[in-house]
Design a protein around this motif. Structure first.
Motif, mmCIF file in Angstrom:
data_model
loop_
_atom_site.group_PDB
_atom_site.id
_atom_site.type_symbol
_atom_site.label_atom_id
_atom_site.label_comp_id
_atom_site.label_asym_id
_atom_site.label_seq_id
_atom_site.Cartn_x
_atom_site.Cartn_y
_atom_site.Cartn_z
ATOM 1 N N ALA A 183 -6.012 -11.528 -5.821
ATOM 2 C CA ALA A 183 -6.754 -11.095 -7.007
ATOM 3 C C ALA A 183 -6.602 -9.601 -7.243
ATOM 4 C CB ALA A 183 -8.229 -11.447 -6.853
ATOM 5 N N SER A 184 -6.383 -8.835 -6.170
ATOM 6 C CA SER A 184 -6.220 -7.385 -6.301
ATOM 7 C C SER A 184 -4.772 -7.001 -6.599
ATOM 8 C CB SER A 184 -6.685 -6.710 -5.006
ATOM 9 O OG SER A 184 -6.381 -5.339 -5.003
ATOM 10 N N VAL A 185 -3.849 -7.564 -5.828
ATOM 11 C CA VAL A 185 -2.444 -7.151 -5.901
ATOM 12 C C VAL A 185 -1.737 -7.734 -7.122
ATOM 13 C CG1 VAL A 185 -0.196 -7.380 -4.759
ATOM 14 C CG2 VAL A 185 -2.219 -6.730 -3.431
ATOM 15 N N GLY A 239 6.003 -2.898 -3.769
ATOM 16 C CA GLY A 239 5.624 -1.518 -4.103
ATOM 17 C C GLY A 239 4.358 -1.390 -4.926
ATOM 18 N N THR A 240 3.409 -2.301 -4.768
ATOM 19 C CA THR A 240 2.292 -2.439 -5.699
ATOM 20 C C THR A 240 1.500 -1.156 -5.922
ATOM 21 O OG1 THR A 240 2.108 -4.722 -4.952
ATOM 22 C CG2 THR A 240 0.255 -3.830 -6.227
ATOM 23 N N GLY A 290 0.803 -1.214 0.000
ATOM 24 C CA GLY A 290 0.000 0.000 0.000
ATOM 25 C C GLY A 290 0.836 1.264 0.000
ATOM 26 N N ALA A 291 0.325 2.317 -0.647
ATOM 27 C CA ALA A 291 1.082 3.558 -0.796
ATOM 28 C C ALA A 291 1.439 4.183 0.544
ATOM 29 C CB ALA A 291 0.294 4.552 -1.647
#
Length: 459
Positions: free
Chosen positions: A338-340, A290-291, A272-273
């Motif tokens: 599924a998101s990352v 760093g996604t 996460g940012a």
């Protein structure tokens, strides 16, 4: 076998004994005593320059490069003939986990595997990694006793494998990604590692202890993680104060006493940012994954010269697991995967276009060991040229790990780590998945000069 009480104190000796038992069959041959002459048909000695030289001789002695000479020189008995191959420096993977590979039995195996079991796994996976052309790795999360024994056994020449920089236990807040979930309380207490802290002072203590235990670098989990069973997302977990304490806290006498002061680099698992940026503000050295990095992240990366290790192969792997209706992932992990997973390639594309420094890392252990070079194709898909992708695994990774004066290029005085492949990896980066010859510190560990394979084979 579980170790408790007095038996746990014997674990390092069990690990050492296990390694020594296999050493006669697996130990590397001694390095050649006198000078040798390696003939390279094409040579990319320094990926930073990108210059490819033809018909070159690499002079080797004492595990180091002595000279680079035009033409083919040397006597036949002291010559290694790679005149029909493309030669380049040994590859560097900045993010592996040599003690295991993820699978459906992960939760059970935590209760039955000892440090000795993990070290034996590491012997096998280290060999696969070396055979794939990776002569140096950073292991960023493993049982201390297992990975430090494996590292030291390879360094002593008792086992074949890549040079290892080992973080050992990953530092985590209590209840964070490095903690345990889904077990009974008494089982959790029995399995927890000494890797958890809460509060700035407690985290300072943990950094010091991990260095004292033998860590070459410090790895923390700054955010939640995909494969954790915790349903807590993938953003910031350590507080800002804890991150500052880990990276740069000053004690009462005004001297730095954190990982930096102790001569260790600090890298952070972060998706996460908010977690990415908090660690970058704290002065950390690198971000793993760093996604969800954002515009502020890019500014901070470039301002601090901080390295991004995008681990695209891990993203591709977990995305595949999330799409499998029979996946072994828990519901929480499957939703995060599924998101990352699919987001990581576009992240790397944006980071590269913005000029963020990138070092090569796969998170192997999530993906299969020995498949590390698949990351090159994903880096090219993210917009890097084949040469830029090769730089991430040579000169960039060497700089990231603080080893730029030893590895990452071939020049007089540098360690004799080199590989040879068929074809031209600057035209087809897939050639790096077909490594024919591997030398680490002057010792030949793989020699398939007479072997031919079809495209797509792994030999």
């Amino acid at each position: 076998m579980n170790l408790h009480g007095p038996a746990r104190a014997l674990a390092p000796w069990l690990v050492l004994a296990a390694c020594l038992m296999v050493a006669p069959a697996l130990a590397s041959p001694p390095a050649h005593d006198g000078p040798r002459y390696l003939h390279a048909g094409r040579l990319l000695a320094d990926p930073a320059s990108g210059q490819v030289l033809s018909r070159m001789t690499v002079v080797l002695e004492g595990g180091r490069v002595v000279d680079l000479r035009d033409g083919f020189v040397g006597t036949p008995g002291e010559t290694i003939d790679l005149s029909d191959r493309f030669v380049l420096p040994g590859l560097i993977d900045s993010h592996v986990h040599l003690g295991h590979e993820n699978g459906p039995d992960d939760k059970l195996l935590r209760t039955v595997r000892s440090a000795a079991d993990l070290a034996i796994n590491g012997v096998r996976f280290a060999r696969r990694t070396l055979d794939a052309g990776f002569t140096t790795v950073a292991d960023l999360g493993a049982e201390n006793e297992a990975i430090f024994a494996l590292r030291d056994g390879i360094a002593a020449g008792k086992l074949p494998g890549p040079r290892i920089l080992a973080a050992g236990n990953v530092l985590s807040p209590h209840g964070g990604e490095g903690d345990l979930f889904g077990y009974r309380d008494d089982v959790t207490r029995a399995l927890q590692r000494p890797n958890l802290c809460s509060g700035a002072d407690d985290c300072r203590r943990l950094v010091r202890q991990q260095v004292q235990r033998g860590a070459d670098l410090i790895k923390i989990v700054a955010t939640g993680a995909v494969l954790s069973d915790a349903d807590a997302g993938v953003d910031q977990q350590f507080t800002d104060a804890e991150l500052r304490a880990i990276v740069e806290t000053t004690h009462a006498l005004g001297r730095r006493v954190t990982a930096h002061a102790l001569g260790r680099r600090v890298t952070a698992h972060a998706h996460g940012a908010a977690g990415v940026n908090a660690f970058l503000h704290a002065g950390g050295d690198a971000i793993e994954h760093g996604t969800w990095l954002d515009d502020e992240s890019v500014v901070l990366f470039k301002r601090g010269g901080t390295w991004l290790v995008p681990t695209l192969l891990a993203g591709e792997t977990v995305a595949g697991w999330s799409a499998d209706p029979d996946s072994f992932l828990s519901p929480a992990a499957k939703a995060k995967a599924a998101s990352v997973g699919p987001a990581m390639l576009s992240m790397a594309r944006r980071a590269h276009a913005a000029g963020v420094p990138i070092a090569f890392g796969t998170d192997s252990g999530v993906s299969r060991h020995g498949d590390n070079a698949r990351e090159f194709g994903l880096l090219v898909a993210a917009g890097l040229t084949p040469l830029e992708a090769i730089r991430t695994a040579t000169v960039n990774a060497a700089a990231h790990l603080g080893l730029a004066e030893q590895i990452g290029r071939l020049a007089p005085g540098m360690t004799a780590d080199l590989i040879a492949v068929d074809g031209d990896p600057l035209q087809d980066v897939g050639a790096l998945r077909r490594v024919r010859f591997v030398m680490r510190a002057g010792v030949v560990h793989k020699d398939q000069r007479e072997v031919t394979c079809t495209v797509g084979d792994f030999c």
